[in-house]
Design a protein around this motif. Structure first.
Motif, PDB file in Angstrom:
ATOM      1  N   ASN A  35       0.719  -1.250  -0.024  1.00 45.05           N
ATOM      2  CA  ASN A  35      -0.054   0.100   0.177  1.00 45.05           C
ATOM      3  C   ASN A  35       0.758   1.363  -0.140  1.00 45.05           C
ATOM      4  N   GLN A  36       2.176   1.360   0.607  1.00 46.99           N
ATOM      5  CA  GLN A  36       2.930   2.339   0.464  1.00 46.99           C
ATOM      6  C   GLN A  36       3.379   2.554  -0.792  1.00 46.99           C
ATOM      7  N   GLY A  37       3.518   1.693  -1.627  1.00 45.81           N
ATOM      8  CA  GLY A  37       3.923   1.614  -3.072  1.00 45.81           C
ATOM      9  C   GLY A  37       5.215   2.132  -3.223  1.00 45.81           C
ATOM     10  N   GLY A  38       5.318   3.019  -4.317  1.00 43.55           N
ATOM     11  CA  GLY A  38       6.561   3.684  -4.783  1.00 43.55           C
ATOM     12  C   GLY A  38       7.329   2.407  -5.353  1.00 43.55           C
ATOM     13  N   LEU A  39       7.103   1.466  -5.735  1.00 42.14           N
ATOM     14  CA  LEU A  39       7.457   0.287  -6.291  1.00 42.14           C
ATOM     15  C   LEU A  39       7.690   0.147  -7.761  1.00 42.14           C
ATOM     16  N   THR A  40       8.662  -0.092  -8.096  1.00 41.50           N
ATOM     17  CA  THR A  40       8.973  -0.654  -9.609  1.00 41.50           C
ATOM     18  C   THR A  40       9.165  -1.992  -9.824  1.00 41.50           C
ATOM     19  N   ILE A  41       8.205  -2.660 -10.266  1.00 40.72           N
ATOM     20  CA  ILE A  41       8.402  -4.243 -10.178  1.00 40.72           C
ATOM     21  C   ILE A  41       8.395  -4.822 -11.620  1.00 40.72           C
ATOM     22  N   ARG A  42       9.642  -5.482 -11.804  1.00 39.05           N
ATOM     23  CA  ARG A  42      10.060  -5.681 -13.381  1.00 39.05           C
ATOM     24  C   ARG A  42       9.366  -7.416 -13.150  1.00 39.05           C
ATOM     25  N   THR A  43       8.848  -7.753 -14.178  1.00 38.88           N
ATOM     26  CA  THR A  43       8.231  -9.326 -14.212  1.00 38.88           C
ATOM     27  C   THR A  43       8.828 -10.256 -15.194  1.00 38.88           C
ATOM     28  N   THR A  44       8.389 -11.264 -15.362  1.00 36.31           N
ATOM     29  CA  THR A  44       8.837 -12.440 -16.098  1.00 36.31           C
ATOM     30  C   THR A  44       8.199 -12.100 -17.504  1.00 36.31           C
ATOM     31  N   LEU A  45       7.017 -11.416 -17.400  1.00 39.26           N
ATOM     32  CA  LEU A  45       6.173 -11.629 -18.747  1.00 39.26           C
ATOM     33  C   LEU A  45       6.863 -11.154 -19.882  1.00 39.26           C
ATOM     34  N   GLU A  46       6.713 -12.074 -21.016  1.00 40.72           N
ATOM     35  CA  GLU A  46       7.359 -11.658 -22.232  1.00 40.72           C
ATOM     36  C   GLU A  46       6.299 -11.065 -23.069  1.00 40.72           C
ATOM     37  N   PRO A  47       6.509 -10.071 -23.737  1.00 43.37           N
ATOM     38  CA  PRO A  47       5.499  -9.236 -24.560  1.00 43.37           C
ATOM     39  C   PRO A  47       5.048 -10.069 -25.847  1.00 43.37           C
ATOM     40  N   GLN A  48       5.956 -10.698 -26.276  1.00 42.90           N
ATOM     41  CA  GLN A  48       5.947 -11.415 -27.696  1.00 42.90           C
ATOM     42  C   GLN A  48       4.830 -12.553 -27.049  1.00 42.90           C
ATOM     43  N   ALA A  49       5.253 -13.373 -25.971  1.00 49.75           N
ATOM     44  CA  ALA A  49       4.322 -14.649 -25.454  1.00 49.75           C
ATOM     45  C   ALA A  49       3.122 -14.134 -25.255  1.00 49.75           C
ATOM     46  N   GLN A  50       3.047 -12.999 -24.440  1.00 48.86           N
ATOM     47  CA  GLN A  50       1.648 -12.776 -23.950  1.00 48.86           C
ATOM     48  C   GLN A  50       0.768 -12.111 -25.255  1.00 48.86           C
ATOM     49  N   ALA A  51       1.293 -11.333 -26.094  1.00 50.44           N
ATOM     50  CA  ALA A  51       0.650 -11.026 -27.248  1.00 50.44           C
ATOM     51  C   ALA A  51       0.080 -12.065 -28.016  1.00 50.44           C
ATOM     52  N   SER A  52       0.794 -13.326 -28.261  1.00 47.45           N
ATOM     53  CA  SER A  52       0.372 -14.715 -28.688  1.00 47.45           C
ATOM     54  C   SER A  52      -0.554 -15.137 -27.992  1.00 47.45           C
ATOM     55  N   VAL A  53      -0.474 -15.592 -26.625  1.00 44.67           N
ATOM     56  CA  VAL A  53      -1.611 -16.026 -26.064  1.00 44.67           C
ATOM     57  C   VAL A  53      -2.710 -15.225 -26.277  1.00 44.67           C
ATOM     58  N   HIS A  54      -2.799 -14.026 -25.998  1.00 43.09           N
ATOM     59  CA  HIS A  54      -4.164 -13.114 -26.014  1.00 43.09           C
ATOM     60  C   HIS A  54      -4.711 -13.174 -27.499  1.00 43.09           C
ATOM     61  N   GLN A  55      -3.708 -13.173 -28.371  1.00 50.31           N
ATOM     62  CA  GLN A  55      -4.650 -13.419 -30.022  1.00 50.31           C
ATOM     63  C   GLN A  55      -4.999 -14.864 -30.050  1.00 50.31           C
ATOM     64  N   SER A  56      -4.434 -15.654 -29.852  1.00 44.26           N
ATOM     65  CA  SER A  56      -4.655 -17.318 -29.790  1.00 44.26           C
ATOM     66  C   SER A  56      -6.242 -17.271 -29.029  1.00 44.26           C
ATOM     67  N   LEU A  57      -6.405 -16.791 -27.903  1.00 43.31           N
ATOM     68  CA  LEU A  57      -7.615 -16.800 -27.266  1.00 43.31           C
ATOM     69  C   LEU A  57      -8.748 -16.314 -27.958  1.00 43.31           C
ATOM     70  N   GLN A  58      -8.516 -15.118 -28.364  1.00 46.49           N
ATOM     71  CA  GLN A  58      -9.402 -14.247 -29.232  1.00 46.49           C
ATOM     72  C   GLN A  58      -9.745 -15.044 -30.484  1.00 46.49           C
ATOM     73  N   ASP A  59      -8.841 -15.556 -31.138  1.00 51.40           N
ATOM     74  CA  ASP A  59      -9.183 -16.267 -32.244  1.00 51.40           C
ATOM     75  C   ASP A  59     -10.025 -17.547 -32.237  1.00 51.40           C
ATOM     76  N   HIS A  60      -9.920 -17.933 -30.929  1.00 52.22           N
ATOM     77  CA  HIS A  60     -10.697 -19.389 -30.821  1.00 52.22           C
ATOM     78  C   HIS A  60     -11.883 -19.562 -29.791  1.00 52.22           C
ATOM     79  N   ILE A  61     -12.047 -18.460 -29.164  1.00 52.03           N
ATOM     80  CA  ILE A  61     -12.976 -18.646 -28.352  1.00 52.03           C
ATOM     81  C   ILE A  61     -13.411 -17.196 -27.933  1.00 52.03           C
ATOM     82  N   ASN A  62     -14.811 -17.035 -27.733  1.00 54.12           N
ATOM     83  CA  ASN A  62     -15.335 -15.554 -27.811  1.00 54.12           C
ATOM     84  C   ASN A  62     -15.497 -15.302 -26.097  1.00 54.12           C
ATOM     85  N   ALA A  63     -15.498 -14.211 -25.649  1.00 54.55           N
ATOM     86  CA  ALA A  63     -15.883 -13.630 -24.396  1.00 54.55           C
ATOM     87  C   ALA A  63     -17.052 -14.124 -23.981  1.00 54.55           C
ATOM     88  N   SER A  64     -18.040 -13.906 -24.645  1.00 52.12           N
ATOM     89  CA  SER A  64     -19.547 -14.486 -24.618  1.00 52.12           C
ATOM     90  C   SER A  64     -20.126 -15.845 -24.532  1.00 52.12           C
TER      91      SER A  64
END
Length: 755
Positions: free
Chosen positions: A327-356
């Protein structure tokens, strides 16, 4: 008789004095008695503000809550989260107009008096006495700053906030006491800097930098005269003078500040008049707080990072300490998330299944050997708006980290059984009768009391045509249920549950796997992250590494930043290299010629396993390459939807299998994530086919005597798999080849051969 005054008989002067926190001591304060020298006042402060015994001993650099920035592995911003939107800046980065405006309207004698402005006290007492009410306070900018520190320390605790702001003698004395300390130790410029960083400007903006961004979408250093006057005017009553909700009132207040600046000589009357005629010039930016603002469907990963921080002891010895730091914050958190991999997962899910869609999907990708979570997403958007099909439940992780209890894994659990058997010394050619239907053997050894099939439970295969005997390679490729129940009966349940523990495969609730035969068929609920991490151990030649999401954390404290410790992946050997290499060969067969063909990655070495549970309530594909492991689950979060005669992502399915829905999602996600990256290869392991002989023996696949399951010319024994697949021999008459469960093509000719 004198007229009775309000306030229990107190005169207006006495009421005002009490409001100022001096009451019967007002005369002493106005006479200039030095407060620290009066021991009684120190005791009174201590006794009246016991709830503030956690106040910082030194108010030079109070721990101001600030926004926390969560970054991906490349340094790109995923989201900002905060309990209070604040970015601390140096005085040199605050417009001189802003500095003058706040002093002019809040404490025009700021640079002339000490912690207590005695002239201001007398002026306020006189004015309030004449008006008969408390119409003017006498707090200096320093006192206001100290009060804000009290509020900041109170955090989100409503009781402490009330105590920090209550108009009592004890609280006011504590404020004065600390104000004197601050004046002695900080100096005017630092006090002004701290004040402008701590005070609330409305619209969720704490500190002048956040306020400048909120109302004008610019930095505090770039504020002009009229913008500075507007912000300075808000401080007295952020709700009343909110320019977003009441432009007229805010304009009136801004012009009051401008007039005051002219009166004290900060600007000329001409400059003030010109600024007063200018429009407010708002360019409001909406608060961007929380994981809901994350890009590329990374809200669930963002929330997972938060939960890691709040639960891992590396960030504090107990939950309260960790929550305070967050809650105090002021943090910079660098994570393991790779933009290329995350974008690919996001696109694949959108291509194969609808939110509805009435079912959902979740995908998680993990790096073998490091445990790094490189992507995490799901088909339902992150959020709380059910009408928009949003959810805040993270289907990829365990209940403690995302309030999902996991999902039955189906046949994706079978490789763990096979690994346990190989570790127990069973050969990769291990054969069992594997009838279509099997009464579960009894008793079966466990780590304790043996399992007994008291109810006479029976296990069938997917289709009546699935009849053994089978060896391990073919049983894995076809996902033969009875084979793996026989394997469990042979080696016992203890090795299986121990292997699961070595791979950290537990139920989503956190409980260990129960020692019952049905675990071999994936009846227990497990999270996609758990499955992806476990399969990563196969890719890593038997070394399991715990998943990690955070690479580095820095925290800004005052004018400096410091690095914090972060959780590290712990790697341990779960099985021998030989066992892992053998599992890789077995699961490579699943995607090459078994139930997982629809998920194959072509020339890139890959392996995996399909899984489908009873009544098609869950479908899985878990697979990997030498450098990336991923799990995909599809189903209903409530487990109420049977995926039969169902449309998913616009595609109609009579029956959903692990191969035809999770498989393509996995394939597309992995393809994009691995694009441009080295392929790598598994260590090859040759697993002999049934009755394999030398070249002259004539009994290899296609040799005429390997795989007939009936009485065709291909001979007896086997189950028709290899002969029908390779051709070249009689496979029972070469009949038709309908599609069977999990997308596997099997022959149905005379004598039962399967192509």
């Amino acid at each position: 008789m004198p007229k009775k005054r309000s306030g229990g008989g107190l005169s207006s002067t006495q009421q005002a004095a009490k409001f100022l926190g001096v009451s019967v001591l007002a005369g002493a304060v106005m006479a200039g008695i030095a407060l620290p020298a009066v021991g009684a006042l120190g005791l009174a402060a201590k006794g009246s503000v016991e709830s503030f015994d956690e106040l910082p001993a030194n108010l030079k650099t109070p721990p101001l809550s600030q926004r926390t920035t969560i970054l991906d592995a490349d340094g790109g911003q995923i989201a900002t989260v905060y309990s209070r939107d604040r970015t601390v800046v140096d005085l040199k980065d605050i417009s001189p107009f802003m500095q003058k405006a706040i002093v002019a309207i809040e404490d025009s004698r700021f640079y002339e008096h000490g912690a207590v402005d005695l002239k201001g006290v007398l002026r306020a007492l006189n004015k309030n006495a004449r008006s008969g009410e408390v119409s003017e306070g006498a707090s200096t900018l320093t006192q206001q700053y100290v009060k804000n520190v009290f509020v900041e320390e109170a955090g989100d605790d409503p009781t402490k906030v009330a105590q920090a702001t209550q108009q009592t003698l004890g609280r006011k004395i504590a404020e004065l006491k600390f104000a004197i300390q601050v004046e002695e130790e900080l100096g005017k410029k630092k006090i002004l800097e701290n004040y402008l960083n701590i005070t609330f400007f409305g619209q969720q903006a704490y500190g002048v930098e956040a306020a400048a961004q909120r109302y004008f979408s610019k930095a505090a250093k770039d504020l002009n005269l009229q913008e500075s006057a507007l912000l300075a005017g808000i401080v007295q009553s952020p709700s009343r003078y909110d320019p977003v909700n009441d432009e007229a009132e805010a304009t009136k207040r801004r012009n009051t500040v401008l007039a005051r600046m002219a009166a004290v000589g900060d600007v000329s009357q001409e400059e003030a008049d010109k600024a007063a005629k200018a429009p407010l010039g708002l360019k409001v930016s909406k608060p961007k707080n929380g994981c809901i603002t994350a890009v590329n469907d990374a809200g669930f990963f963002c929330n997972y990072v938060k939960n890691v921080f709040l639960n891992d002891p590396v960030f504090g010895k107990d939950a309260k300490t960790r929550a305070k730091l967050w809650n105090q914050g002021g943090l910079t958190i660098r994570t393991t998330l790779e933009p290329q991999a995350q974008a690919s997962v996001h696109q694949s899910l959108q291509d194969h299944i609808n939110a509805s869609d009435e079912v959902a999907a979740a995908t998680t990708l993990v790096e073998p050997g490091t445990g790094k979570i490189v992507a995490m997403g799901q088909s339902k958007p992150y959020g709380s708006n059910a009408k928009e099909h949003e959810t805040e439940i993270n289907y990829s992780v365990d209940y403690a980290m995302g309030t999902s209890a996991g999902f039955p894994t189906g046949s994706t659990f079978k490789p763990f059984v096979a690994a346990a058997a190989l570790e127990e010394g069973r050969p990769a050619t291990q054969e069992y009768p594997s009838p279509y239907e099997l009464t579960v053997p009894s008793p079966i050894q466990t780590c304790g009391k043996p399992y007994t099939n008291e109810d006479g439970a029976k296990i069938p295969n997917e289709n009546e045509s699935e009849k053994g005997p089978y060896q391990l390679k073919k049983a894995m490729a076809l996902s033969v249920n009875t084979y793996f129940i026989e394997m469990v009966a042979d080696i016992g349940l203890c090795p299986v549950t121990k292997m699961a523990e070595k791979l950290h495969v537990r139920q989503g609730s956190g409980k260990q796997m129960p020692q019952v035969p049905s675990i071999a068929l994936g009846t227990e609920s497990v999270s996609p992250l758990t499955m992806a991490s476990a399969y990563a151990a196969f890719a890593n030649r038997g070394m399991y590494c715990t998943p990690v999401a955070i690479e580095a954390v820095t925290q800004r404290v005052g004018d400096t930043s410091k690095s914090l410790q972060v959780p590290k992946s712990a790697c341990s050997r779960a099985m021998s290299e030989k066992t892992a290499d053998t599992i890789n060969a077995l699961l490579k067969g699943v995607v090459d010629s078994g139930t997982g063909q629809q998920a194959g990655l072509g020339d890139r070495d890959n392996a995996g396993k399909t899984g489908t549970t009873d009544e098609r309530r869950n479908a899985w594909f878990v697979g990997y390459t030498p450098n990336l492991s991923g799990a995909v689950w599809v189903g209903s979060a409530t487990q109420q939807v049977k995926m039969q005669n169902i449309t998913i992502g616009g595609v109609y399915h009579d029956l959903v299998y692990g191969a035809d829905t999770p498989g393509p999602i996995w394939k597309d996600a992995m393809t994009g994530a691995l694009s441009g990256k080295e392929a790598g290869s598994f260590v090859p392991v040759h697993i002999p086919d049934p009755k394999e002989k030398d070249e002259d023996g004539g009994d290899k696949p296609g040799g005429g005597n390997d795989n007939g399951n009936g009485d065709g010319n291909g001979g007896n024994g086997g189950d028709g798999f290899l002969g029908g697949l390779t051709g070249g021999g009689n496979d029972g008459g070469g009949g038709t080849e309908p599609t069977f469960p999990d997308g596997f093509i099997r022959g149905n000719g005379n004598g039962g051969g399967r192509g």
